[in-house]
Design an enzyme around this catalytic site. Structure first.
Site, PDB file in Angstrom:
ATOM      1  N   HIS A  78       0.728  -1.146   0.012  1.00  0.00           N
ATOM      2  CA  HIS A  78      -0.049   0.023   0.014  1.00  0.00           C
ATOM      3  C   HIS A  78       0.868   1.109  -0.066  1.00  0.00           C
ATOM      4  O   HIS A  78       0.816   2.141  -0.797  1.00  0.00           O
ATOM      5  CB  HIS A  78      -1.013  -0.128   1.239  1.00  0.00           C
ATOM      6  CG  HIS A  78      -1.756   1.235   1.617  1.00  0.00           C
ATOM      7  ND1 HIS A  78      -3.154   1.512   1.124  1.00  0.00           N
ATOM      8  CD2 HIS A  78      -1.457   2.729   1.611  1.00  0.00           C
ATOM      9  CE1 HIS A  78      -3.757   2.365   1.520  1.00  0.00           C
ATOM     10  NE2 HIS A  78      -2.497   3.040   1.810  1.00  0.00           N
ATOM     11  N   GLU A  79       1.948   1.418   1.010  1.00  0.00           N
ATOM     12  CA  GLU A  79       2.640   2.613   0.933  1.00  0.00           C
ATOM     13  C   GLU A  79       3.439   2.629  -0.106  1.00  0.00           C
ATOM     14  O   GLU A  79       4.017   3.634  -0.639  1.00  0.00           O
ATOM     15  CB  GLU A  79       3.394   2.600   2.481  1.00  0.00           C
ATOM     16  CG  GLU A  79       2.651   2.530   3.579  1.00  0.00           C
ATOM     17  CD  GLU A  79       1.714   3.520   3.369  1.00  0.00           C
ATOM     18  OE1 GLU A  79       1.659   4.862   2.860  1.00  0.00           O
ATOM     19  OE2 GLU A  79       0.520   3.490   4.172  1.00  0.00           O
ATOM     20  N   HIS A  82       2.116   4.183  -2.957  1.00  0.00           N
ATOM     21  CA  HIS A  82       2.000   5.777  -3.058  1.00  0.00           C
ATOM     22  C   HIS A  82       3.258   6.216  -3.507  1.00  0.00           C
ATOM     23  O   HIS A  82       3.440   7.313  -4.473  1.00  0.00           O
ATOM     24  CB  HIS A  82       1.906   6.095  -1.681  1.00  0.00           C
ATOM     25  CG  HIS A  82       0.525   5.907  -1.144  1.00  0.00           C
ATOM     26  ND1 HIS A  82      -0.622   6.718  -1.601  1.00  0.00           N
ATOM     27  CD2 HIS A  82       0.054   5.114  -0.089  1.00  0.00           C
ATOM     28  CE1 HIS A  82      -1.635   6.406  -0.792  1.00  0.00           C
ATOM     29  NE2 HIS A  82      -1.481   5.531   0.204  1.00  0.00           N
TER      30      HIS A  82
END
Length: 166
Positions: A78-79, A82
């Site tokens: 998820h990170e 980004h």
């Protein structure tokens, strides 16, 4: 509060996940994105944050220790997504279509905006507020914003304004 030590085996599992997802992204996107720095200093109820300009991922050590497999499988990509979206597309909506595409099509992970971890161990003092349908617990930060008159909050269920309980 002292940051808990992450056992080396867990750190290695996190790094392995990061490197595997990054390698897949580099292969699919035909790029050579640099490996981000990992820092285990995220606090509060956030599982992680991506620091775009620093190419850094901050992970919550308490939530990692309590939810190892799910954390590694969900939060790390998820990170990373980004960071990859920022490097690939520039500044876009944090969980917009580009991020969703990066998560699902490139990294092969379901695109969920928030984690589902139990938060009792990382929640700090909360303040009880009430609407017409239920009680809510506001964080110290939100409570202080209400007290200073900087914010009001509404129940997402009934739409009522939240009022501090006496």
């Amino acid at each position: 509060m002292k940051t808990p030590r992450i056992p080396i085996a867990i750190q290695q599992a996190v790094m392995r996940s990061l490197r595997e997802h990054l390698a897949n992204a580099n292969r699919k996107l035909e790029r050579r994105y640099a490996e981000p720095t990992l820092v285990y200093q995220q606090r509060g109820t956030s599982a992680g944050t991506a620091w775009l300009e620093k190419n850094e991922i901050r992970l919550n050590p308490v939530l990692l220790l309590e939810n190892q497999r799910e954390f590694i499988d969900e939060v790390v990509p998820h990170e990373l997504a980004h960071l990859l979206v920022w490097q690939h597309f520039g500044r876009v909506a944090p969980h917009g279509k580009e991020w969703k595409w990066m998560m699902e099509s490139v990294l092969g992970v379901p695109a969920r905006r928030t984690h589902r971890f139990e938060l009792a161990s990382v929640r700090q003092n909360t303040f009880p507020y009430r609407c017409r349908c239920q009680q809510h617990q506001l964080t110290v930060r939100r409570h202080n914003r209400v007290v200073r008159g900087e914010a009001t909050y509404r129940c997402v269920r009934c739409g009522d304004l939240l009022v501090a309980e006496k």
